[in-house]
Design a protein around this motif. Structure first.
Motif, mmCIF file in Angstrom:
data_model
loop_
_atom_site.group_PDB
_atom_site.id
_atom_site.type_symbol
_atom_site.label_atom_id
_atom_site.label_comp_id
_atom_site.label_asym_id
_atom_site.label_seq_id
_atom_site.Cartn_x
_atom_site.Cartn_y
_atom_site.Cartn_z
ATOM 1 N N SER A 188 -3.829 -9.241 1.390
ATOM 2 C CA SER A 188 -4.231 -8.304 0.690
ATOM 3 C C SER A 188 -5.721 -7.812 0.925
ATOM 4 O O SER A 188 -6.260 -8.614 1.414
ATOM 5 C CB SER A 188 -4.173 -8.452 -0.906
ATOM 6 O OG SER A 188 -2.748 -8.995 -1.367
ATOM 7 N N ASP A 189 -5.919 -6.391 0.683
ATOM 8 C CA ASP A 189 -7.273 -6.150 0.949
ATOM 9 C C ASP A 189 -7.524 -4.855 0.011
ATOM 10 O O ASP A 189 -7.159 -3.875 0.212
ATOM 11 C CB ASP A 189 -7.532 -5.675 2.550
ATOM 12 C CG ASP A 189 -9.123 -5.390 2.733
ATOM 13 O OD1 ASP A 189 -9.772 -4.930 1.723
ATOM 14 O OD2 ASP A 189 -9.451 -5.551 4.009
ATOM 15 N N GLY A 190 -8.157 -5.252 -1.095
ATOM 16 C CA GLY A 190 -8.363 -4.358 -2.104
ATOM 17 C C GLY A 190 -9.146 -3.077 -1.883
ATOM 18 O O GLY A 190 -9.322 -2.118 -2.550
ATOM 19 N N GLN A 191 -9.948 -3.047 -0.834
ATOM 20 C CA GLN A 191 -10.780 -1.977 -0.348
ATOM 21 C C GLN A 191 -9.847 -0.705 -0.021
ATOM 22 O O GLN A 191 -10.354 0.473 -0.175
ATOM 23 C CB GLN A 191 -11.739 -2.175 0.802
ATOM 24 C CG GLN A 191 -11.052 -2.487 2.248
ATOM 25 C CD GLN A 191 -12.078 -2.512 3.038
ATOM 26 O OE1 GLN A 191 -12.939 -1.856 3.299
ATOM 27 N NE2 GLN A 191 -11.893 -3.609 4.150
ATOM 28 N N TYR A 192 -8.748 -0.839 0.261
ATOM 29 C CA TYR A 192 -7.631 0.334 0.425
ATOM 30 C C TYR A 192 -6.877 0.575 -0.494
ATOM 31 O O TYR A 192 -5.843 1.447 -0.316
ATOM 32 C CB TYR A 192 -6.972 -0.073 1.675
ATOM 33 C CG TYR A 192 -7.628 -0.500 2.870
ATOM 34 C CD1 TYR A 192 -8.446 0.374 3.646
ATOM 35 C CD2 TYR A 192 -7.579 -1.963 3.567
ATOM 36 C CE1 TYR A 192 -9.061 -0.018 4.745
ATOM 37 C CE2 TYR A 192 -8.279 -2.062 4.896
ATOM 38 C CZ TYR A 192 -9.120 -1.183 5.333
ATOM 39 O OH TYR A 192 -9.820 -1.703 6.361
ATOM 40 N N ARG A 193 -7.352 0.236 -1.631
ATOM 41 C CA ARG A 193 -6.619 0.690 -3.001
ATOM 42 C C ARG A 193 -6.279 2.221 -2.963
ATOM 43 O O ARG A 193 -5.082 2.489 -3.480
ATOM 44 C CB ARG A 193 -7.369 0.251 -4.350
ATOM 45 C CG ARG A 193 -6.572 0.666 -5.444
ATOM 46 C CD ARG A 193 -7.479 0.271 -6.578
ATOM 47 N NE ARG A 193 -8.550 1.148 -6.762
ATOM 48 C CZ ARG A 193 -8.739 2.529 -7.305
ATOM 49 N NH1 ARG A 193 -7.357 3.035 -7.901
ATOM 50 N NH2 ARG A 193 -9.469 3.367 -7.291
ATOM 51 N N ASP A 194 -7.302 3.184 -2.615
ATOM 52 C CA ASP A 194 -6.901 4.500 -2.731
ATOM 53 C C ASP A 194 -5.913 5.046 -1.785
ATOM 54 O O ASP A 194 -5.704 6.129 -1.889
ATOM 55 C CB ASP A 194 -8.180 5.151 -2.792
ATOM 56 C CG ASP A 194 -9.133 4.987 -3.892
ATOM 57 O OD1 ASP A 194 -8.706 4.316 -5.066
ATOM 58 O OD2 ASP A 194 -10.220 5.299 -3.771
ATOM 59 N N LEU A 195 -5.329 4.404 -0.902
ATOM 60 C CA LEU A 195 -4.532 4.966 0.134
ATOM 61 C C LEU A 195 -3.204 5.022 -0.443
ATOM 62 O O LEU A 195 -2.535 5.832 -0.147
ATOM 63 C CB LEU A 195 -4.561 3.986 1.533
ATOM 64 C CG LEU A 195 -5.649 3.883 2.129
ATOM 65 C CD1 LEU A 195 -5.204 3.020 3.479
ATOM 66 C CD2 LEU A 195 -6.503 5.240 2.549
ATOM 67 N N LEU A 196 -2.905 4.273 -1.590
ATOM 68 C CA LEU A 196 -1.460 4.111 -2.194
ATOM 69 C C LEU A 196 -1.680 3.425 -3.419
ATOM 70 O O LEU A 196 -1.796 2.368 -3.561
ATOM 71 C CB LEU A 196 -0.543 3.367 -1.257
ATOM 72 C CG LEU A 196 1.053 3.208 -1.574
ATOM 73 C CD1 LEU A 196 1.549 4.539 -1.892
ATOM 74 C CD2 LEU A 196 1.760 2.596 -0.593
ATOM 75 N N TYR A 197 -1.430 4.422 -4.436
ATOM 76 C CA TYR A 197 -1.647 3.954 -5.925
ATOM 77 C C TYR A 197 -0.798 4.939 -6.748
ATOM 78 O O TYR A 197 -0.152 5.944 -6.414
ATOM 79 C CB TYR A 197 -3.051 3.863 -6.337
ATOM 80 C CG TYR A 197 -3.788 5.282 -6.315
ATOM 81 C CD1 TYR A 197 -3.906 5.899 -7.591
ATOM 82 C CD2 TYR A 197 -3.986 5.885 -5.079
ATOM 83 C CE1 TYR A 197 -4.585 7.143 -7.776
ATOM 84 C CE2 TYR A 197 -4.879 7.143 -5.287
ATOM 85 C CZ TYR A 197 -4.952 7.634 -6.359
ATOM 86 O OH TYR A 197 -5.529 8.992 -6.394
ATOM 87 N N VAL A 198 -0.844 4.584 -8.144
ATOM 88 C CA VAL A 198 -0.311 5.305 -9.165
ATOM 89 C C VAL A 198 -1.697 5.582 -10.106
ATOM 90 O O VAL A 198 -2.092 4.809 -10.407
ATOM 91 C CB VAL A 198 0.922 4.633 -10.096
ATOM 92 C CG1 VAL A 198 1.181 5.289 -11.338
ATOM 93 C CG2 VAL A 198 2.087 4.379 -8.931
ATOM 94 N N ASP A 199 -1.552 6.884 -10.515
ATOM 95 C CA ASP A 199 -2.751 7.360 -11.373
ATOM 96 C C ASP A 199 -2.555 7.278 -12.653
ATOM 97 O O ASP A 199 -2.773 8.340 -13.443
ATOM 98 C CB ASP A 199 -3.120 8.925 -10.895
ATOM 99 C CG ASP A 199 -1.903 9.835 -10.880
ATOM 100 O OD1 ASP A 199 -0.887 9.274 -11.584
ATOM 101 O OD2 ASP A 199 -2.052 10.908 -10.913
ATOM 102 N N GLY A 200 -2.063 6.235 -13.110
ATOM 103 C CA GLY A 200 -2.106 6.020 -14.509
ATOM 104 C C GLY A 200 -1.842 4.383 -14.838
ATOM 105 O O GLY A 200 -1.538 3.502 -13.892
#
Length: 323
Positions: A188-200
């Protein structure tokens, strides 16, 4: 050496089949556009009131039937999902109740599209440690519930479904000739969170939110990371790509699957594909693909099978097993 082997597979897909043409009068898109960019032709959507636990229970029952087992034969359930019925309790506990299991453990794993790989590795570790002898490992999703139906870049990609395997302890010699799970590799690499996420979420918006994805960047990370994790797991197992009989990838996008197979020097004839009929079912995609290939009789005893997936987090990983 104590190993864990897949004794049986099972699956369930909702009755509603949604062809690409369904989107044509709702979005600026066409069947040809979707097929050419993703390889997806259709997907299944859960019916109104049909939950992730409903799908998971059906897949679990199918796997148990094919294994010739009943719920009392199972020591626990590890279930991968990003679309649970409730914030808590775990979907796995609802499957446990639905099966009539009165003992054992049941819990969820959340690693998005890589969830089933993480759950499988987790259950394998428990069996190797002697904490269980038989574990139901399930991937189940209702991603249609978190789609933004105005975003053509995401809503055409995903579908609903569930797949399951019965993982059972067996004795092996401790080498690459053993049957069962031979090695896993999780990352896992949390620095890439904004590449694929749910906005809620519970502690932010208090809502379920919608899926958001930067598709081009996810594609680039996927091809590189999937091939690397597969080779790492093969190295751990003492095997090479030349010895792989089947690649069972996360069914996200045909172009990602093809590019990954090419990096592994595997012909597409050795790749199990269900993306055209299922779309991206996130944590359910690998167990669904395993169940389809198993039912078709593609896997022979002794075949080397590699599974790999990447999802939000970013989280990615692979498992190497001998059927």
């Amino acid at each position: 050496m104590r190993r864990s082997m897949i004794r049986a597979t099972g699956c369930y897909l909702p009755d509603q089949i949604v062809e690409n043409s369904w989107f044509e009068d709702k979005l600026d898109t066409t069947d040809e556009w979707i097929r050419s960019r993703t390889g997806i032709e259709r997907r299944h959507f859960a019916a109104e009131g049909q939950t992730t636990s409903d799908l998971a229970l059906r897949a679990a029952q199918d796997a148990l039937t094919r294994a010739g087992m009943v719920a009392a034969d199972i020591d626990g359930i590890v279930l991968a999902t990003s679309t649970p019925d409730f914030t808590f309790p775990a979907v796995a506990t609802m499957v446990q109740a639905g099966l009539g299991m009165k003992t054992g453990f049941a819990y969820d794993v959340q690693a998005v599209c890589a969830g089933f790989v993480f759950a499988l590795a987790n259950a394998d570790a428990m069996i190797r440690a002697g904490l269980a002898s038989r574990v139901l490992v399930i991937g189940a999703e209702t991603f249609s519930r978190i789609m933004d139906w105005e975003d053509r870049g995401t809503c055409v990609l995903f579908g609903d479904g569930a797949g399951a395997v019965v993982l059972e302890a067996v004795e092996g010699n401790g080498d690459s000739n053993d049957r069962g799970l031979l090695a896993s590799d999780l990352n896992s690499d949390g620095q890439y969170r904004d590449l694929l996420y749910v906005d809620g979420g519970v502690s932010t918006t208090g809502t379920a939110g919608h899926l958001r994805m930067q598709g081009n960047l996810v594609f680039r990370h996927a091809v590189e990371k999937l091939a690397k994790t597969a080779h790492t797991a093969l190295d751990k197992a003492g095997l090479t790509a030349d010895e792989v009989d089947w690649l069972v990838p996360h069914q996200a996008n045909l172009r990602i699957i093809s590019a990954t197979a090419q990096k592994m020097n595997l012909p597409m004839e050795k790749v199990v594909l269900t993306v055209a009929d299922h779309g991206n079912t996130s944590a359910a995609s690998i167990p669904l693909a395993l169940a389809v290939a198993d039912a078709e009789g593609r896997f022979k005893p002794g075949d080397v099978v590699v599974t790999e997936a990447i999802g939000g987090g970013l989280s990615w990983g692979s498992v190497v097993l001998r059927w």
